[in-house]
Enzyme design. Structure first.
Site, PDB file in Angstrom:
ATOM      1  N   THR A   1      -1.708   2.367  -7.806  1.00 19.96           N
ATOM      2  CA  THR A   1      -2.832   3.057  -8.414  1.00 19.96           C
ATOM      3  C   THR A   1      -2.341   4.153  -9.348  1.00 19.96           C
ATOM      4  O   THR A   1      -2.838   4.318 -10.454  1.00 19.96           O
ATOM      5  CB  THR A   1      -3.722   3.644  -7.316  1.00 19.96           C
ATOM      6  OG1 THR A   1      -3.992   2.597  -6.391  1.00 19.96           O
ATOM      7  CG2 THR A   1      -4.994   4.177  -7.877  1.00 19.96           C
TER       8      THR A   1
ATOM      9  N   GLU B   1       0.874  -8.772   2.225  1.00 24.88           N
ATOM     10  CA  GLU B   1       0.821  -7.969   3.450  1.00 24.88           C
ATOM     11  C   GLU B   1       1.230  -8.800   4.640  1.00 24.88           C
ATOM     12  O   GLU B   1       0.918  -9.987   4.734  1.00 24.88           O
ATOM     13  CB  GLU B   1      -0.597  -7.406   3.663  1.00 24.88           C
ATOM     14  CG  GLU B   1      -0.868  -6.227   2.775  1.00 24.88           C
ATOM     15  CD  GLU B   1      -2.211  -5.587   3.025  1.00 24.88           C
ATOM     16  OE1 GLU B   1      -2.942  -6.072   3.906  1.00 24.88           O
ATOM     17  OE2 GLU B   1      -2.526  -4.602   2.337  1.00 24.88           O
TER      18      GLU B   1
ATOM     19  N   SER C   1      -5.231   5.389  -0.318  1.00 26.05           N
ATOM     20  CA  SER C   1      -5.005   3.958  -0.434  1.00 26.05           C
ATOM     21  C   SER C   1      -6.248   3.271  -0.982  1.00 26.05           C
ATOM     22  O   SER C   1      -7.356   3.509  -0.510  1.00 26.05           O
ATOM     23  CB  SER C   1      -4.671   3.417   0.948  1.00 26.05           C
ATOM     24  OG  SER C   1      -4.526   2.036   0.883  1.00 26.05           O
ATOM     25  N   SER C   2      -6.022   2.468  -2.015  1.00 26.15           N
ATOM     26  CA  SER C   2      -7.170   1.739  -2.563  1.00 26.15           C
ATOM     27  C   SER C   2      -7.476   0.577  -1.624  1.00 26.15           C
ATOM     28  O   SER C   2      -6.592  -0.204  -1.309  1.00 26.15           O
ATOM     29  CB  SER C   2      -6.852   1.193  -3.950  1.00 26.15           C
ATOM     30  OG  SER C   2      -5.956   2.031  -4.611  1.00 26.15           O
TER      31      SER C   2
ATOM     32  N   ASN D   1      -0.756   5.440   3.174  1.00 26.68           N
ATOM     33  CA  ASN D   1      -1.019   6.098   1.905  1.00 26.68           C
ATOM     34  C   ASN D   1      -2.242   6.975   2.083  1.00 26.68           C
ATOM     35  O   ASN D   1      -3.252   6.538   2.602  1.00 26.68           O
ATOM     36  CB  ASN D   1      -1.282   5.010   0.848  1.00 26.68           C
ATOM     37  CG  ASN D   1      -1.505   5.599  -0.534  1.00 26.68           C
ATOM     38  OD1 ASN D   1      -1.566   6.811  -0.690  1.00 26.68           O
ATOM     39  ND2 ASN D   1      -1.630   4.721  -1.502  1.00 26.68           N
TER      40      ASN D   1
ATOM     41  N   GLY E   1      -0.492  -5.802  -2.690  1.00 26.73           N
ATOM     42  CA  GLY E   1       0.597  -6.768  -2.627  1.00 26.73           C
ATOM     43  C   GLY E   1       0.546  -7.551  -1.341  1.00 26.73           C
ATOM     44  O   GLY E   1      -0.365  -7.406  -0.513  1.00 26.73           O
TER      45      GLY E   1
ATOM     46  N   SER F   1       0.849  -1.177   0.000  1.00 28.33           N
ATOM     47  CA  SER F   1       0.000   0.000   0.000  1.00 28.33           C
ATOM     48  C   SER F   1       0.896   1.242   0.000  1.00 28.33           C
ATOM     49  O   SER F   1       1.825   1.340   0.786  1.00 28.33           O
ATOM     50  CB  SER F   1      -0.861  -0.015   1.250  1.00 28.33           C
ATOM     51  OG  SER F   1      -1.564   1.182   1.320  1.00 28.33           O
ATOM     52  N   GLY F   2       0.609   2.146  -0.896  1.00 29.18           N
ATOM     53  CA  GLY F   2       1.399   3.377  -0.956  1.00 29.18           C
ATOM     54  C   GLY F   2       2.631   3.250  -1.825  1.00 29.18           C
ATOM     55  O   GLY F   2       3.444   4.174  -1.890  1.00 29.18           O
TER      56      GLY F   2
END
Ligand SMILES: Nc1ncnc2c1ncn2[C@@H]1O[C@H](COP(=O)(O)OP(=O)(O)O)[C@@H](O)[C@H]1O
Ligand SMILES: [Mg+2]
Length: 1583
Positions: A179, A461, A229-230, A226, A459, A174-175
């Site tokens: 995206t 985690e 973050s999605s 993020n 990804g 994340s981050g």
């Protein structure tokens, strides 16, 4: 084996050691002890300042395959390489080091084989502009720097070429930038093709791009990692149109989105500092007041669902503005405003739902009836409050026989409420996706439509506490990794097969067992589902079951923790993850009760019902079980979240497997989200998690290093002796590897490449370096020896010189001493001699004195005696003398007396004789004198006489005068006398006397006259005589002359003379004829003159009283020629014409018949070339006078033609569409009129039409003509066409403008009114022509640019014309990707030829200078800009040598410019030149950077930074130090505003129209090869 491994560990080798803080640190080998079996290596780690000792044994090394030796550092040449696959030592530290190096150089992208590793810069980087996209468009991936766009381009091209669907998998933490990357990729697809077509972004593309803000508003939120973050996975298929023959480029026709695993729990709970989904905050901040009231919205703090994180805003983000953005995006995908408000209404309802207060009353839960939040929520949702409340606080259990309703406790009630909210939100999200999909597929899905899927998925985690979500995510990643591994493995395998090398399948860590553990039959997911379906299902019983089933030794991927009973560990490919079992069941079930569902379904709010309606899944879609929450009896079969996820994942994998996959791995370089900061530990973790290291492991198992034979031989030829160098690279390579590696397992020879095991390349590289070092040392040795020898020789020579001088000095000194000694002795000698002499002299003098004294005494006595003797003698002598003298005197006297007497007698006798003699001589002298006097006198008298005669003659004349006077007087007086005598007879005697006297006088005078006359006669006679004699003499002379002179001319000579004369005459005639011929030629040129001499016109003109208008202009020369000709003619016919006639009227003479015959055909032709004045006056003057009625007819005919369509057709057809354009050739140069005849003929037609008041006709004609020209020029078949018409249009423009000026001038003279039509029509035509001109110009320029573009890069950037500076074409160390554009198709020569040809074409067509300049300048600008841009994006290319080559190429271009007179165009090449200069400048110290900035003043810091970071140090060139790059980067940051990287190619300067020039005459030239009956008539009627 061990020896071999140890061979590369030499002193100074660098190796990596694990470190807790830095991940890996580098140490240098300092000590190396190998004794028998024991191995001891000592390393010093600089950065930590400590030593590490590695101790092992050879046997151990053999067993472990040398695994316990520290991994080695790659050779420095590989530092910062842009593809990790080229690293020779492929291991974790090498990868980390390389990525880090690149990231700190601000290169955020790196390839690792097929994967693109993208480091998040956390800063704005100038890498995503339109120009960059354009640069990447159409390029092969290996050609330019690694970039997202290169991957996107690759996918795009493969899709078109291989007709296969593509996927791009973007993964990362994340981050990490997933995206963002996906967004750029989508933008690339939307932009790159539309860039070609000028239409810009199409609607479809806009709506595809609009999905991003929507999905992000509803699915993204701020997290600690993020800000955006999605919270869901997304697979977006971008659909492309199928390329057809006609339209080979494809465009986006739609898209399809699939989403995965939205994080539902975020709706009801957010950890500290995190936020809920953006949309809620946007709604709170951005909703207009009215709606805000309707929806009961307040600030975010007032909602429980929003305020748990305690942070409602994101720095730098304006939620209100974002709300507008989201709403716009919703509209873009086709969601109406009404629907949008329905959506927002649901969102508001959810917020209120969160605010419902559920209190605990003993074991029950309670909600106040007047709970405002509940009221608001239910009213917004349109559901019944009571029912809603009831089913929140109660639950119903259905047993076999009855339904039991029971109360639930507060916790359960809250869970129930949240479940409802979560359910609604997730359904809303799904609904949105569905609607978007429907909308994006509007164009209809074609069969076999191609798509590129972009997967933006979370990804791997791994947190402290991992739950069900992480389990699902990691499961997904496990599957993707498997796919990825298989893909990599397959590629690897394909290459091995293609290269036909021997290879055996090598095992790699396949993660299938791990996947089986999760998704297999009776795997974790199955057990979870099973447990979830049990009404009594609980996490605890699940974990027990898991332990029972998997905690067995055979299961290597599952582990039971040592302590506790609430967790299990799965050994994922990336790392081991411990999952906490808490909440697994609940989260998996994630349902609302049937009763709650019923409440919602009975809502009065239709939109809500639509949103939560669950569609039956398509029959074929077995893998995807139905959604949760379905009411009714099927509740036992209710699908769990886990099974849904598994289903969709399976489907995704299917899709991906059918496509060609491209991988992008995003990495978050630091957790603080700061720009360009690198934290090694997290990056390492991510590298492991994203599978990059895994793939490396796979390729390391095979032959990871590979390189083409040619490249290999080229780089390593120096490892074998020169006698083994063969021109065949394969042989050479074989020789090298045989000699150097000598271990068949370590390498394989493929068809085109040689393959090596890991590390061999580094080994080779090391050998190469060593070899080079050895060579360098050898050279140094010899050079040093030479230097020292020279120094020694110099010193020796110096020593000898010094010695020589010293010895000389000593010798001189000795010599001086000797001389001094000798001198002293000499002095002593002389002194002594002198002293001795002095003493001797003294003695001698004394002796002499004594002697003299004695002698004096003796002499004195002797003298006394002598004196007395002498005295006696004297006395005797005197006396004797006296007596002798006395005797002599007496005898002498006597003798004299006797003598004198005798002598007297003799003298007297003599005197008498002499006297007589003297007397006779005097007489003679006297007579002599007298005679002389007489002679003088006589001559004087003679002179006097002569004078006298002269005087007499004078006197005679005088007297004659006197006589005449006297005669007259006498006659007068006689008359008087007679008269007087008659009157006075008596007269006086005196008078008579007087008369007598006078008579006497007269007689005397007469006598005298007579005498004088006689004298005169005599003189005359004399004169006559003299004359006679003179005559005689003359005669004599003549006679003498005559005797000598030429004899009389002979007869034959006379004949020859005549013949010659005749010949001369004939020659003259010929001359005359010739002159006449020339004359005729002249006449052709000057038609008027011809007319005057033609048989019909000639006499008429001559006889006519009016002077011929042009006769005065006839030059003197012409006149002369005419005369000559006439004379010649006269000679030709001598019988008929006298000379006089010929001379009188030479002009009238008709030319000879032969000449006439020749002249007639010429005349008819010359008639066509009519050159008269432009003005009407000029036309009129000849018209009526000479032509008469015939011309009138002609004029009528031409007017008729003017009105006919045939003329227009003829113009368009013959003059435009099918015109055979005169091609510029080297032999003949077309004249202006041969080029401009279409413009002039059209212009002439216009003039004629206007004269006949056919303005409207003219306008329509011109419109059609221009249309035809436009059609013709827009085809771009040929440069000639464009150049020809560009020139001609401009000429036409000038002609029309001049005509308009004339019209205007005429209008001014006209009394009034009719200024209108003609002028207006002309203005319109002018305007249109302007546009046409601009259009042709732009169209042509565009076409030229298109053709030029392919040439620029090979010609200016790649072309290497300086022989001494050739560098390898592939640039990179090892061109794994094989043939780069090595066969450079274009050279700088070709480019210059292209330009020269163009320039010549334009010159041949007499193009206006300003236009020529503009075109060439613009083309050169394009050359400069595109070459510069390309250079900036090119990877592994920017070397020092390239800089030199490019500079040379640019200088060629500059030369060309100056030689073609467009020196100003070189300005556009300056940036390129400076960039090339930058490559050649020194780059070692900060001062150098200063210099670079000074020299490259036209480049901005960003460009300089980019170029420097691209700079590729070739052998022996020192690579740029990171410190310098940092300095450059800091300078680049200082000037934020100038951060454009690439120059703007499109920003072409406007076309400046050349000033129009007046056209004096309209040529009426019609080329002979054209038949233009109508036009000819019109044109010839013009005069
Ligand atoms: N290529 C990039 N250039 C500049 N900033 C970036 C780039 N990629 C990511 N970022 C920054 O990182 C942040 C997180 O990126 P994002 O794509 O949302 O991460 P992810 O989707 O992987 O969670 C972005 O908000 C942006 O500030
Ligand atoms: Mg994201």
């Amino acid at each position: 084996m061990a020896e071999k491994a140890l061979e590369v560990y030499t002193k100074g080798s660098e190796a990596w050691f694990p470190d807790e803080k830095e991940g890996w640190v580098m140490g240098k080998l300092t000590t190396r002890v190998i004794a028998d079996d024991a191995v001891k290596l000592g390393f010093h780690i600089d950065s930590l300042g400590k030593d590490v000792i590695v101790e092992t044994t050879k046997t151990k090394l053999n067993d472990t395959k040398a695994a316990d030796l520290p991994p080695l550092q790659n050779p420095p040449a590989l530092d910062g390489i842009d593809d990790l696959a080229f690293l020779s030592y492929l291991h974790e530290p090498a990868v980390l080091h390389n990525i880090r190096l690149r990231y700190l150089q601000q290169n955020i992208y790196t390839y690792s084989g097929i994967v693109l590793i993208a480091m998040n810069p956390f800063a704005k980087v100038p890498l995503y502009g339109q120009d960059v996209m354009r640069e990447y468009s159409g390029k092969r991936r290996e050609e330019l720097e690694p970039h997202l766009f290169a991957v996107a381009e690759e996918a795009y091209r493969s899709m078109i070429q291989d007709k296969k669907n593509q996927s791009i998998i973007v993964s990362g933490e994340s981050g990490a930038g997933k995206t963002q990357s996906a967004r750029y990729i989508m933008r690339y697809f939307a932009t790159v093709e539309s860039a070609g077509a000028s239409s810009g972004e199409s609607e479809v593309e806009r709506s595809v791009l609009a999905t991003n803000p929507i999905m992000e508003a509803f699915g993204n939120s701020k997290t600690t990692r993020n800000d955006n973050s999605s919270r869901f996975g997304k697979y977006m298929e971008i659909l492309f149109s199928t390329p057809t023959e006609k339209n080979p480029s494809v465009r986006i026709t739609g898209a399809k989105i699939r989403t995965y695993l939205l994080e539902r729990s975020r709706l009801i709970f957010q950890p500290a500092t995190e936020r809920n989904y953006h949309i809620f905050y946007q709604l709170c901040a951005g909703a207009p007041a009215a709606e805000r009231k309707d929806l009961g919205l307040g600030s975010w703090e007032s909602f429980f669902y929003l305020n748990q994180g305690g942070m409602g805003t994101i720095p730098g983000v304006d939620d209100a503005a974002e709300f507008v953005e989201t709403s716009k995006a919703l509209s873009d995908v086709g969601i109406s405003l009404q629907t949008q408000w329905a959506i927002f209404k649901i969102c508001a309802a959810l917020l209120h739902m969160g605010n419902i207060k559920i209190e605990a009353k003993r074991d029950e839960s309670h909600i106040a009836d007047d709970d405002a939040a509940m009221q608001m929520a239910t009213s917004l949702l349109g559901v019944d409050v009571k029912e809603f409340k009831k089913w929140i606080t109660k639950k119903q259990i259905i047993t076999r026989s009855e339904k039991i309703v029971s109360n639930v406790n507060q916790y359960q009630a809250v869970v129930g409420r949240d479940s409802v909210a979560k359910f609604i939100y997730s359904m809303l999200f799904d609904w949105l996706v569905k609607v978007i999909n429907v909308n994006l597929a509007k164009e209809g899905v074609e069969d076999n439509q191609r798509f590129i899927g972009v997967l933006d998925i979370y990804g791997f985690e791994h947190f402290k506490k991992n739950s069900f979500e992480q389990f699902c995510i990691n499961y997904a990643n496990e599957k993707l990794q498997q796919e990825f591994n298989a893909h990599v493995f397959k590629l690897e395998q394909e290459e091995y097969v293609a290269e036909k090398i021997n290879w055996s399948f090598i095992d790699f860590n396949d993660n299938q067992p791990c996947i089986d553990l999760i998704e297999g039959k009776l795997g974790i997911l199955d057990l979870l589902d099973e447990e979830s379906r049990l009404p009594s299902g609980a996490d605890q019983s699940l974990i027990t079951k898991l332990y029972q089933r998997f905690a067995v030794p055979t299961q290597k991927f599952f582990e039971k923790p040592r302590f506790g009973q609430s967790a299990f560990t799965v050994k994922h490919y990336a790392t081991d993850v411990v999952y906490d079992i808490d909440g697994f069941i609940e989260k998996n079930k994630d349902t609302v009760s049937d009763e709650q569902m019923a409440v919602l379904n009975s809502s009065a709010f239709d939109f809500l019902k639509e949103v939560i309606k669950i569609e039956e899944p398509p029959v074929s879609d077995v893998a995807s079980p139905p959604r949760p929450g379905r009411g009714g009896a099927s509740s036992m079969k209710k699908p769990t979240l886990g099974s849904i996820f598994k289903g969709s994942l399976v489907k995704l994998m299917e899709t991906i497997r059918q496509t060609e996959v491209h991988y992008i791995r995003c990495i978050k370089p630091n957790m603080a989200k700061t720009a360009f900061t690198f934290e090694p530990i997290p990056v390492l973790q991510q590298l492991r998690a994203c599978g990059v290291l895994e793939t490396i492991r796979i390729s390391c198992a095979g032959y990871p290093s590979r390189t083409g034979y040619e490249d290999f031989a080229d780089r390593y030829y120096l490892l074998v002796p020169s006698n083994q160098w063969s021109p065949n690279p394969n042989q050479l390579t074989e020789a090298i590897v045989k000699k150097v590696i000598n271990d068949d397992d370590k390498y394989q020879m493929g068809l085109t490449k040689v393959f090596f095991r890991a590390g061999q390349m580094a080994f080779l590289e090391k050998l190469r370096t060593e070899r080079q070092r050895a060579c360098v040392i050898m050279i140094q040795k010899n050079v040093r020896a030479a230097i020292y020898r020279r120094k020694y020789l110099r010193m020796r020579a110096a020593a000898i010189t010094i010695q020589k001088h010293t010895r000389g000095h000593l010798a001189r000194k000795q010599y001086k001493d000797m001389r001094e000694t000798r001198a002293a002795i000499k002095i002593q000698k002389n002194v002594r001699a002198w002293l001795a002499r002095k003493r001797f002299n003294r003695f001698r003098d004394a002796a002499i004195k004594i002697q003299s004294t004695y002698r004096m005494a003796r002499a004195q006595s002797e003298a006394k005696a002598l004196r007395s003797l002498r005295a006696a003698i004297i006395i005797q002598r005197v006396y004797r003398g006296y007596s002798a003298r006395k005797a002599y005197k007496a005898s002498k006297a006597r003798m004299v007396l006797i003598q004198s007497c005798f002598r007297r007698r003799i003298a007297i006798k003599e005197m008498k004789v002499l006297k007589a003699e003297a007397r006779s001589v005097g007489k003679l002298k006297e007579t002599n004198y007298k005679l002389e006097g007489k002679v003088v006198e006589l001559s004087r008298t003679l002179a006097e006489r002569n004078e006298e005669t002269a005087r007499n003659a004078e006197k005679i004349t005088h007297l004659e005068d006197q006589v005449r006077v006297w005669k007259e007087r006498f006659e007068k007086s006689d008359a008087v006398n007679k008269g007087a005598a008659a009157k006075t007879e008596e007269g006086s005697a005196e008078l008579r006397n007087e008369l007598v006297a006078v008579k006497a006088d007269k007689e005397k005078a007469e006598k005298e006259l007579e005498k004088l006359g006689v004298m005169m006669k005599r003189r005359d006679e004399k004169i006559e005589k003299l004359e006679e004699s003179a005559k005689l003499l003359k005669e004599e002379l003549a006679k003498a002359k005559a005797e000598k002179s030429v004899p009389v001319m002979k007869k034959e000579d006379e004949e020859a003379y005549m013949a010659l004369k005749k010949e001369v005459v004939v020659m003259r005639e010929q001359m005359a004829r010739l002159l006449a011929g020339k004359y005729r030629a002249d006449r052709v040129a000057d038609s008027m003159l011809a007319a005057s001499l033609s048989p019909t016109d000639g006499p008429a003109t001559a006889s006519g009283s009016q002077p011929y208008p042009l006769e005065n202009t006839k030059s003197a020369v012409n006149m002369q020629i005419e005369m000559d000709m006439a004379a010649a003619a006269a000679k030709a016919r001598p019988r008929r014409h006298s000379f006089g006639e010929g001379a009188q009227s030479p002009v009238l003479e008709p030319p000879p018949p032969a000449a006439t015959g020749e002249m007639t055909p010429r005349k008819t032709r010359t008639n066509m070339i009519i050159d008269t004045a432009f003005a009407n006056g000029g036309m009129n003057s000849t018209g009526p006078m000479s032509a008469g009625a015939g011309v009138m007819l002609e004029a009528e005919r031409s007017v008729r033609i003017l009105e006919e369509k045939a003329l227009e057709d003829e113009i368009i057809d013959a003059l435009v569409t099918n015109l055979r354009i005169p091609l510029p050739s080297t032999q003949t140069v077309a004249t202006r009129k041969e080029i401009f005849f279409p413009a002039h003929l059209i212009g002439c037609t216009i003039v004629q039409m206007l004269r006949n008041d056919l303005a409207t006709r003219m306008l329509s004609l011109m419109t059609n003509v221009m249309k035809a020209i436009q059609n013709l020029t827009m085809k771009f078949e040929d440069d000639y066409v464009s150049a020809f018409w560009l020139s001609n249009c401009y000429e036409l423009l000038c002609v029309v403008r001049t005509t308009r000026e004339r019209e205007r001038a005429k209008a001014r003279t006209r009394p009034s009114g009719e200024t209108g039509e003609a002028e207006r029509a002309l203005d319109k035509v002018l305007n249109d022509l302007d546009y046409l001109l601009i259009e042709i110009y732009h169209g042509w320029i565009k076409e030229l640019k298109k053709r030029l573009t392919n040439m620029i890069t090979p010609a200016v950037i790649e072309n290497q014309s300086l022989p001494g500076y050739i560098c390898k074409q592939s640039g990179g160390l090892w061109g794994k990707w094989g043939k780069s554009s090595s066969a450079s198709q274009f050279t700088i020569e070709q480019l210059l030829n292209f330009l020269s040809k163009l320039s010549k074409t334009m010159r041949c067509y007499y193009m206006e200078d300003t236009m020529t300049r503009q075109i060439l300048t613009e083309l050169l600008r394009v050359v400069g800009v595109s070459a510069f841009n390309h250079l900036l994006m090119r990877k592994n290319f920017c070397t020092w040598k390239r800089g030199v080559q490019i500079q040379y190429n640019v200088s060629r271009l500059e030369e060309w410019c100056t030689s073609h007179g467009i020196a100003e165009a070189t300005l556009h090449l300056q940036q390129l030149l400076q960039a090339a200069k930058l490559l050649t400048l020194n780059k070692t110290s900060p001062q150098d950077i200063e210099t670079i900035f000074d020299v490259c003043f036209l480049l901005n810091p960003t460009q300089i930074k980019k170029l420097l970071s691209l700079y590729y140090a070739a052998d022996f060139d020192s690579p740029l130090s990171p410190e310098l790059l940092k300095i450059v980067a800091s300078r680049a940051v200082l000037n934020e505003k100038s951060d454009i990287l690439l120059l703007d190619l499109e920003q072409a300067p406007d076309f400046v129209k050349p000033a129009s020039k007046p056209v004096d005459t309209i040529e009426r030239f019609v080329p002979t090869w054209m038949s233009l009956p109508n036009i000819t008539t019109v044109v010839s009627s013009a005069n």
